[in-house]
Design an enzyme around this catalytic site. Structure first.
Site, PDB file in Angstrom:
ATOM      1  N   VAL A 110       0.834  -1.208   0.000  1.00 32.02           N
ATOM      2  CA  VAL A 110       0.000   0.000   0.000  1.00 32.02           C
ATOM      3  C   VAL A 110       0.864   1.251   0.000  1.00 32.02           C
ATOM      4  O   VAL A 110       0.600   2.209  -0.723  1.00 32.02           O
ATOM      5  CB  VAL A 110      -0.946   0.007   1.226  1.00 32.02           C
ATOM      6  CG1 VAL A 110      -1.793   1.285   1.258  1.00 32.02           C
ATOM      7  CG2 VAL A 110      -1.850  -1.220   1.204  1.00 32.02           C
ATOM      8  N   HIS A 181       6.519 -14.408  19.894  1.00 30.12           N
ATOM      9  CA  HIS A 181       7.769 -14.177  19.164  1.00 30.12           C
ATOM     10  C   HIS A 181       8.886 -13.743  20.105  1.00 30.12           C
ATOM     11  O   HIS A 181      10.067 -13.945  19.818  1.00 30.12           O
ATOM     12  CB  HIS A 181       7.561 -13.144  18.041  1.00 30.12           C
ATOM     13  CG  HIS A 181       7.471 -11.729  18.487  1.00 30.12           C
ATOM     14  ND1 HIS A 181       6.278 -11.075  18.740  1.00 30.12           N
ATOM     15  CD2 HIS A 181       8.447 -10.805  18.738  1.00 30.12           C
ATOM     16  CE1 HIS A 181       6.516  -9.845  19.114  1.00 30.12           C
ATOM     17  NE2 HIS A 181       7.813  -9.652  19.124  1.00 30.12           N
ATOM     18  N   ASP A 261      12.080   0.800  21.959  1.00 30.87           N
ATOM     19  CA  ASP A 261      11.533   0.064  20.818  1.00 30.87           C
ATOM     20  C   ASP A 261      10.520   0.935  20.083  1.00 30.87           C
ATOM     21  O   ASP A 261      10.559   1.076  18.857  1.00 30.87           O
ATOM     22  CB  ASP A 261      10.883  -1.230  21.317  1.00 30.87           C
ATOM     23  CG  ASP A 261      10.271  -2.063  20.188  1.00 30.87           C
ATOM     24  OD1 ASP A 261      10.740  -1.927  19.039  1.00 30.87           O
ATOM     25  OD2 ASP A 261       9.348  -2.842  20.460  1.00 30.87           O
TER      26      ASP A 261
END
Length: 529
Positions: A110, A181, A261
């Protein structure tokens, strides 16, 4: 932290002392009289001729002998210098695979500029973790050591090692919430250290077993087993004591969500998406201090009370980033297509991978990380290039993405009244639509999805979870007292949208979805009243 980088002027004795500090046998170097200049020229084959034939042992020597800092030119943070241990981690196959995992998954289809990867994001997080650590050390030198800073940087560098193809899509489809994860990241960290012979280099810089535990705790904090109760004085971490609890808030802050982060991905994602980032993480670092809770040994990273507006700017940036890009309705439709393609390919061995995705999942569960190291976004092309007829359906879906024949969002409506929409509600709405259509719709040709966009903590105001200090008392951590809350804040901190995607053709007029949706919405609201 002291530097242990060989240079050409070193004597044989200095080279041997370096090897001894790293816990490596130096007899062959003594006998060969190898000095600094000779050591820097050594290669794998030279060490093999010297009798060091084991591959991992060979790597251990080279890691210690050729450890040097390195300067990276980052488009977001400029020129940044990284510690030799970080450089050696970056130069491993386990870390290099992050080149081929796009940070924003399907957003690339996109926003053509969103081609950045987990690789550069991880380097950016390591850099910012070091910058915040150094800033705190400069203000309060007694509470943080150089070794603490190095550990925090390693955690920042390795926090995303566990991401699979298209980042979070792999978590949702293949792992299905069974493994996070973050847990895979610490498995990959252990595998990376062992497979590439990094223990002696870590020992050289005085990183011990406790420090490696600390690094893994920052990436994936330990959790109590279900039903296990916490004691009043329980401290769940082994790597650092409660007095240094603030260190666990730098890379992944589970208390308020304010961490480096986010600082990096806000700046980096906005840059590559062409969006404006209004949050200034450098200002946050200037005002950040380590403060102690009153009557408690725990410490927190605190921000000056007057800076609360900056925090709202940060959370608003997160909201708009997710609304305009991460949860963009066209991008989400492409994500559904990639999910369907991977689901169709789940039980089939793929190209050079030589494993099925389910087999890779079992490998992860058994802590065997070799196959996961080979798994990247390239699985998309591996499926397309495969001659295996069992992948025909997966190939058909991926070809549709390449020709822009996408799943179409035909209905989108925000859920009002603070309704908590669960998966069972979505399944119920899907069944209602099938029945209302007179079974023209089937479960295979449309999808109903719930998209939630928030400030990072569901319906809660995350600013209330932040710790502050005042000008009058800069060493005491206080919770949000209410005095510093600005008047112009949102009434709600999360919104939920329900979307309907057609996978093949426009089977029904989108207007016909409104009646069953409204009836469903009213019923769920009554149930939760």
């Amino acid at each position: 932290m002291a530097s242990f980088c060989i240079n050409e002027t070193w004597t044989n004795r200095q080279v041997c002392e370096l090897l001894e500090r790293a816990g490596l046998e130096q007899t062959r170097f003594e006998e060969g009289g190898i000095d600094g200049k000779q050591a820097l020229k050594l290669k794998h084959e030279d060490l093999t001729r010297m009798g060091i034939t084991d591959r991992k042992k060979n790597l251990e020597y080279l890691n210690v002998i050729k450890n040097q800092p390195k300067v990276f030119n980052d488009p977001i943070h400029g020129s940044i210098e990284l510690h030799p241990v970080l450089v050696k981690i970056i130069d491993t196959p386990q870390f290099q695979r992050l080149w081929n995992i796009k940070q924003l998954g399907g957003s690339y289809y996109v926003y053509p500029g969103a081609c950045h990867s987990r690789f550069e994001h991880s380097i950016g997080v390591a850099h910012l973790a070091g910058e915040l650590g150094k800033s705190l050390k400069n203000k309060q030198s007694t509470i943080i050591s150089d070794r603490d800073i190095l550990c925090v940087q390693i955690a920042g560098l390795c926090h995303d090692l566990g991401h699979g193809p298209f980042s979070h899509l792999f978590d949702e489809l293949i792992l299905r919430g069974e493994i996070r994860h973050e847990k895979i990241s610490i498995q990959m960290f252990d595998y990376l250290v062992e497979e590439n012979g990094l223990r002696p280099l870590m020992k050289l810089y005085d990183l011990r077993r406790r420090d490696r535990t600390f690094i893994k705790e920052m990436i994936h904090p330990p959790r109590r087993e279900e039903g296990e109760e916490a004691t009043a004085n329980e401290w769940p971490y082994e790597g650092r004591p409660k007095e240094k609890s603030f260190l666990y808030e730098i890379v992944s802050n589970k208390t308020s969500g304010v961490d480096v982060d986010k600082f990096d991905y806000f700046a980096r994602d906005c840059h590559y998406l062409g969006l404006r980032n209004n949050f200034d993480h450098q200002r946050f670092m200037l005002f950040a201090r380590v403060c102690k809770e009153a009557g408690n040994r725990k410490t927190h990273i605190c921000i000056r009370e007057k800076e609360v507006n900056s925090l709202y700017t940060m959370y608003q940036t997160r909201y708009y980033l997710h609304k305009r890009a991460c949860q963009h309705k066209v991008k989400y439709g492409i994500d559904l297509m990639i999910k369907d393609a991977l689901d169709a390919a789940n039980g089939t061995r793929i190209g050079g991978l030589g494993r099925t995705l389910n087999e890779v999942k079992r490998d992860i569960q058994n802590n065997q990380m070799a196959s996961f190291t080979q798994l990247t976004d390239f699985v998309f092309q591996q499926i397309l290039d495969s001659a295996n007829g069992e992948l025909a359906n997966a190939k058909r879906i991926l070809r549709r993405i390449n020709s822009r024949d996408l799943y179409k969002c035909v209905f989108e409506r925000e859920v009002q009244g603070g309704i908590r929409v669960e998966q069972r509600h979505i399944d119920n709405l899907k069944q209602r639509l099938i029945e209302f259509s007179g079974n023209i719709l089937t479960e295979t040709n449309f999808e109903v999805v719930k998209v939630t966009i928030d400030y990072g903590m569901g319906h809660e105001n995350p600013v209330n979870n932040m710790y502050y200090y005042t000008k009058q008392d800069p060493d005491t951590a206080i919770r949000n007292s209410g005095q510093q809350i600005p008047h112009l804040i949102p009434e709600a901190f999360s919104e939920t949208v329900v979307r309907v995607y057609y996978k093949e053709t426009d089977l029904l007029n989108p207007q016909s979805i409104i009646i069953p949706f409204d009836a469903w919405h009213q019923r769920v609201r009554q149930q939760q009243a």
